[in-house]
Design a protein around this motif. Sequence first.
Motif, mmCIF file in Angstrom:
data_model
loop_
_atom_site.group_PDB
_atom_site.id
_atom_site.type_symbol
_atom_site.label_atom_id
_atom_site.label_comp_id
_atom_site.label_asym_id
_atom_site.label_seq_id
_atom_site.Cartn_x
_atom_site.Cartn_y
_atom_site.Cartn_z
ATOM 1 N N THR A 47 4.314 -2.424 2.683
ATOM 2 C CA THR A 47 4.493 -1.549 1.522
ATOM 3 C C THR A 47 5.064 -2.335 0.338
ATOM 4 O O THR A 47 4.624 -2.150 -0.806
ATOM 5 N N GLU A 67 2.122 5.903 1.185
ATOM 6 C CA GLU A 67 2.219 6.358 2.569
ATOM 7 C C GLU A 67 2.471 7.863 2.684
ATOM 8 O O GLU A 67 1.930 8.523 3.557
ATOM 9 N N ASP A 79 -1.967 2.799 1.663
ATOM 10 C CA ASP A 79 -0.828 2.486 2.527
ATOM 11 C C ASP A 79 -0.831 3.372 3.770
ATOM 12 O O ASP A 79 -0.532 4.560 3.699
ATOM 13 N N GLU A 80 -1.189 2.781 4.902
ATOM 14 C CA GLU A 80 -1.201 3.441 6.220
ATOM 15 C C GLU A 80 -1.851 4.829 6.224
ATOM 16 O O GLU A 80 -1.219 5.824 6.585
#
Length: 232
Positions: free
Chosen positions: A41, A83, A157-158
């Motif tokens: 991140t 995220e 992000d993820e």
Amino acid sequence: MLNVEKLNTYYGQSHILFDVALTVGQGEVVSLLGRNGAGKTTSLRSIMGLTPPRSGTVSFEGKPLQGEKPNNICRKGIAFVPEDRRIFSRLTVHENLEIGAIRERRNGPWSIKRVYELFPRLNERRHNLGHQLSGGEQQMLTIGRALMGNPSLILLDEPSEGLAPVIVTTVGDVIRTVRDEGISILLVEQNSSFACRLSDRAYLIDDGRIRFHGTIDELEQNSELKQKYLAV
Ligand SMILES: Nc1ncnc2c1ncn2[C@@H]1O[C@H](COP(=O)(O)OP(=O)(O)O)[C@@H](O)[C@H]1O
Ligand SMILES: [Mg+2]
């Protein structure tokens, strides 16, 4: 198109990224893989100017980005999907997309109509509130909202985090769909099997340092590397 060299990023006194370097080419899906706390991140935040690196360079389409504010970086064509997804839970799908349209927008082909064509499921759910969506639909919505800014590169992000396996498959389809539109993707994941299925190349990050970069085949063949740096 994205070229990151020797990034060193700190939170206060703690040195988090050490000479992080990576590239993403036109139309590529590139993974940045690593365990929780590895610096994934922070790498994305450094690229976006949210946590400006103390040294190193980021350039996009040949132009330097460091020192630019996040909204300017957005306007140059990079979208960041964080995220936590940041969906407005009390706004409808349609309203969430409208907000995407008024943010840092570049000229380009994307409209709400086009997002609905790409993701018919969002069209069906257009009057539903953010909190009524499944995890997969939320991910579709955040990506749809990012597209409204007409990016040429999306930092994800993820996207698979916290989703049931069947929904992870849907998110994979969404990412392929976006790639087929010619948009490049930097995909941050702990879930390496998911990311590898979608990617052209991968980087492994651990302890703020890039430990490997290469093709997916090279990574797949190196079980030692996977054992060492990924939770497999
Ligand atoms: N706001 C912050 N302040 C201080 N340390 C942080 C902050 N955010 C993250 N860190 C630390 O930086 C390191 C990398 O975090 P992060 O980039 O979030 O990792 P990842 O996304 O790979 O899980 C971790 O050790 C984490 O504890
Ligand atoms: Mg993270």
